[in-house]
Design a protein around this motif. Structure first.
Motif, PDB file in Angstrom:
ATOM      1  N   LEU A 136      -8.027  -6.711   8.667  1.00 31.00           N
ATOM      2  CA  LEU A 136      -9.057  -7.559   9.270  1.00 31.00           C
ATOM      3  C   LEU A 136     -10.268  -6.737   9.676  1.00 31.00           C
ATOM      4  O   LEU A 136     -11.408  -7.072   9.338  1.00 31.00           O
ATOM      5  CB  LEU A 136      -8.487  -8.299  10.493  1.00 31.00           C
ATOM      6  CG  LEU A 136      -9.481  -9.125  11.305  1.00 31.00           C
ATOM      7  CD1 LEU A 136     -10.068 -10.254  10.475  1.00 31.00           C
ATOM      8  CD2 LEU A 136      -8.813  -9.666  12.564  1.00 31.00           C
ATOM      9  N   LEU A 137     -10.026  -5.648  10.378  1.00 31.40           N
ATOM     10  CA  LEU A 137     -11.128  -4.805  10.840  1.00 31.40           C
ATOM     11  C   LEU A 137     -11.886  -4.193   9.663  1.00 31.40           C
ATOM     12  O   LEU A 137     -13.116  -4.135   9.675  1.00 31.40           O
ATOM     13  CB  LEU A 137     -10.596  -3.712  11.775  1.00 31.40           C
ATOM     14  CG  LEU A 137     -11.629  -3.042  12.665  1.00 31.40           C
ATOM     15  CD1 LEU A 137     -12.401  -4.049  13.502  1.00 31.40           C
ATOM     16  CD2 LEU A 137     -10.947  -2.023  13.566  1.00 31.40           C
ATOM     17  N   ALA A 138     -11.172  -3.784   8.622  1.00 32.12           N
ATOM     18  CA  ALA A 138     -11.830  -3.222   7.427  1.00 32.12           C
ATOM     19  C   ALA A 138     -12.711  -4.275   6.757  1.00 32.12           C
ATOM     20  O   ALA A 138     -13.838  -3.983   6.341  1.00 32.12           O
ATOM     21  CB  ALA A 138     -10.786  -2.692   6.450  1.00 32.12           C
ATOM     22  N   ALA A 139     -12.223  -5.511   6.655  1.00 29.85           N
ATOM     23  CA  ALA A 139     -13.022  -6.584   6.044  1.00 29.85           C
ATOM     24  C   ALA A 139     -14.270  -6.866   6.878  1.00 29.85           C
ATOM     25  O   ALA A 139     -15.368  -7.021   6.340  1.00 29.85           O
ATOM     26  CB  ALA A 139     -12.174  -7.854   5.903  1.00 29.85           C
ATOM     27  N   ILE A 140     -14.114  -6.914   8.198  1.00 29.78           N
ATOM     28  CA  ILE A 140     -15.257  -7.174   9.090  1.00 29.78           C
ATOM     29  C   ILE A 140     -16.281  -6.056   8.973  1.00 29.78           C
ATOM     30  O   ILE A 140     -17.471  -6.313   8.790  1.00 29.78           O
ATOM     31  CB  ILE A 140     -14.775  -7.330  10.546  1.00 29.78           C
ATOM     32  CG1 ILE A 140     -14.002  -8.633  10.701  1.00 29.78           C
ATOM     33  CG2 ILE A 140     -15.950  -7.273  11.524  1.00 29.78           C
ATOM     34  CD1 ILE A 140     -13.270  -8.765  12.025  1.00 29.78           C
ATOM     35  N   ARG A 141     -15.828  -4.827   9.088  1.00 32.97           N
ATOM     36  CA  ARG A 141     -16.768  -3.698   9.008  1.00 32.97           C
ATOM     37  C   ARG A 141     -17.453  -3.634   7.650  1.00 32.97           C
ATOM     38  O   ARG A 141     -18.649  -3.339   7.565  1.00 32.97           O
ATOM     39  CB  ARG A 141     -16.037  -2.398   9.332  1.00 32.97           C
ATOM     40  CG  ARG A 141     -15.705  -2.315  10.814  1.00 32.97           C
ATOM     41  CD  ARG A 141     -15.069  -1.006  11.186  1.00 32.97           C
ATOM     42  NE  ARG A 141     -14.927  -0.912  12.639  1.00 32.97           N
ATOM     43  CZ  ARG A 141     -13.976  -0.233  13.240  1.00 32.97           C
ATOM     44  NH1 ARG A 141     -13.088   0.454  12.533  1.00 32.97           N
ATOM     45  NH2 ARG A 141     -13.915  -0.206  14.557  1.00 32.97           N
ATOM     46  N   GLY A 142     -16.717  -3.916   6.577  1.00 33.30           N
ATOM     47  CA  GLY A 142     -17.317  -3.930   5.242  1.00 33.30           C
ATOM     48  C   GLY A 142     -18.396  -4.991   5.117  1.00 33.30           C
ATOM     49  O   GLY A 142     -19.483  -4.736   4.609  1.00 33.30           O
ATOM     50  N   CYS A 143     -18.103  -6.189   5.608  1.00 32.04           N
ATOM     51  CA  CYS A 143     -19.092  -7.278   5.560  1.00 32.04           C
ATOM     52  C   CYS A 143     -20.331  -6.954   6.373  1.00 32.04           C
ATOM     53  O   CYS A 143     -21.457  -7.165   5.915  1.00 32.04           O
ATOM     54  CB  CYS A 143     -18.479  -8.571   6.103  1.00 32.04           C
ATOM     55  SG  CYS A 143     -17.415  -9.422   4.964  1.00 32.04           S
ATOM     56  N   LEU A 144     -20.122  -6.454   7.579  1.00 30.37           N
ATOM     57  CA  LEU A 144     -21.260  -6.141   8.441  1.00 30.37           C
ATOM     58  C   LEU A 144     -22.104  -5.013   7.858  1.00 30.37           C
ATOM     59  O   LEU A 144     -23.334  -5.054   7.919  1.00 30.37           O
ATOM     60  CB  LEU A 144     -20.786  -5.804   9.857  1.00 30.37           C
ATOM     61  CG  LEU A 144     -20.179  -6.971  10.646  1.00 30.37           C
ATOM     62  CD1 LEU A 144     -19.609  -6.491  11.973  1.00 30.37           C
ATOM     63  CD2 LEU A 144     -21.187  -8.094  10.853  1.00 30.37           C
ATOM     64  N   ALA A 145     -21.462  -4.008   7.266  1.00 29.67           N
ATOM     65  CA  ALA A 145     -22.199  -2.897   6.648  1.00 29.67           C
ATOM     66  C   ALA A 145     -23.005  -3.380   5.447  1.00 29.67           C
ATOM     67  O   ALA A 145     -24.180  -3.024   5.286  1.00 29.67           O
ATOM     68  CB  ALA A 145     -21.240  -1.786   6.238  1.00 29.67           C
ATOM     69  N   GLU A 146     -22.402  -4.215   4.600  1.00 32.64           N
ATOM     70  CA  GLU A 146     -23.120  -4.751   3.434  1.00 32.64           C
ATOM     71  C   GLU A 146     -24.280  -5.635   3.872  1.00 32.64           C
ATOM     72  O   GLU A 146     -25.362  -5.576   3.297  1.00 32.64           O
ATOM     73  CB  GLU A 146     -22.166  -5.562   2.559  1.00 32.64           C
ATOM     74  CG  GLU A 146     -21.204  -4.715   1.775  1.00 32.64           C
ATOM     75  CD  GLU A 146     -20.147  -5.554   1.081  1.00 32.64           C
ATOM     76  OE1 GLU A 146     -20.283  -6.805   1.027  1.00 32.64           O
ATOM     77  OE2 GLU A 146     -19.180  -4.953   0.575  1.00 32.64           O
ATOM     78  N   HIS A 147     -24.048  -6.463   4.885  1.00 37.29           N
ATOM     79  CA  HIS A 147     -25.090  -7.353   5.382  1.00 37.29           C
ATOM     80  C   HIS A 147     -26.260  -6.543   5.950  1.00 37.29           C
ATOM     81  O   HIS A 147     -27.416  -6.851   5.700  1.00 37.29           O
ATOM     82  CB  HIS A 147     -24.505  -8.283   6.445  1.00 37.29           C
ATOM     83  CG  HIS A 147     -25.474  -9.283   6.965  1.00 37.29           C
ATOM     84  ND1 HIS A 147     -25.963 -10.312   6.194  1.00 37.29           N
ATOM     85  CD2 HIS A 147     -26.064  -9.415   8.183  1.00 37.29           C
ATOM     86  CE1 HIS A 147     -26.808 -11.030   6.911  1.00 37.29           C
ATOM     87  NE2 HIS A 147     -26.892 -10.510   8.120  1.00 37.29           N
ATOM     88  N   HIS A 148     -25.943  -5.491   6.694  1.00 35.75           N
ATOM     89  CA  HIS A 148     -26.980  -4.630   7.266  1.00 35.75           C
ATOM     90  C   HIS A 148     -27.766  -3.932   6.152  1.00 35.75           C
ATOM     91  O   HIS A 148     -28.997  -3.870   6.190  1.00 35.75           O
ATOM     92  CB  HIS A 148     -26.342  -3.604   8.205  1.00 35.75           C
ATOM     93  CG  HIS A 148     -27.337  -2.659   8.802  1.00 35.75           C
ATOM     94  ND1 HIS A 148     -28.200  -3.049   9.809  1.00 35.75           N
ATOM     95  CD2 HIS A 148     -27.615  -1.361   8.535  1.00 35.75           C
ATOM     96  CE1 HIS A 148     -28.977  -2.013  10.125  1.00 35.75           C
ATOM     97  NE2 HIS A 148     -28.633  -0.989   9.380  1.00 35.75           N
TER      98      HIS A 148
END
Length: 155
Positions: A136-148
């Motif tokens: 879950l945390l990896a998916a969240i961090r990946g999404c937030l990094a890509e979005h940024h």
């Protein structure tokens, strides 16, 4: 008929500025799943709003800005992918993680790939329930990094 509700947790660690916390909307009709996600995300310094169904989740995104949405694919009163499409249409700039624990009774029949279909409808990532807190945390961090990164490219 049960009314869907939105709950923003006030049980957060003390932070110097609330604005610095990433705000995540969790939409799941299973209170145990929602609570487990909420507790884990709070421990990892996220601000969390829980919506116990699709209608409550849509009201939440009308009234607040979120950095990320985590949405269950199958919930009562919303037919499967309708929720993913609606959430993506209402907040297209907000990354969405679709999750599903849907199981088929007939293991011999080929199961449709619901998570792949969710990606085609706009989800940034998908998680199959049950998933680990680390996933879950990896998916969240990946999404937030890509979005940024995408926001930085656009200016």
């Amino acid at each position: 008929m049960r009314h869907a509700s939105i709950i923003e947790s006030s049980k957060r660690k003390i932070q110097t500025t609330t604005e610095s916390l990433r705000h995540i909307l969790v939409v799941d009709d299973d209170p145990m799943v929602a609570m487990a996600i909420e507790i884990y995300l709070q421990r990892n310094n996220f601000r969390v709003t829980i919506a116990d169904g699709g209608e409550a989740g849509l009201r939440a995104i009308e009234n607040e800005q979120f950095d990320l949405m985590i949405v269950d694919i199958f919930m009562p009163h919303m037919r499967g992918f309708e929720s993913i499409r609606l959430f993506h249409d209402c907040a297209p700039a907000t990354p969405l993680i679709a999750m599903s624990g849907y199981a088929f009774a007939d293991l011999n029949s080929p199961a449709p790939d619901f998570l792949r279909m969710a990606l085609e409808l706009g989800a940034a990532r998908c998680l199959r329930k049950p998933f680990t807190p680390d996933a879950l945390l990896a998916a969240i961090r990946g999404c937030l990094a890509e979005h940024h990164a995408a926001a930085m490219r656009l200016g």
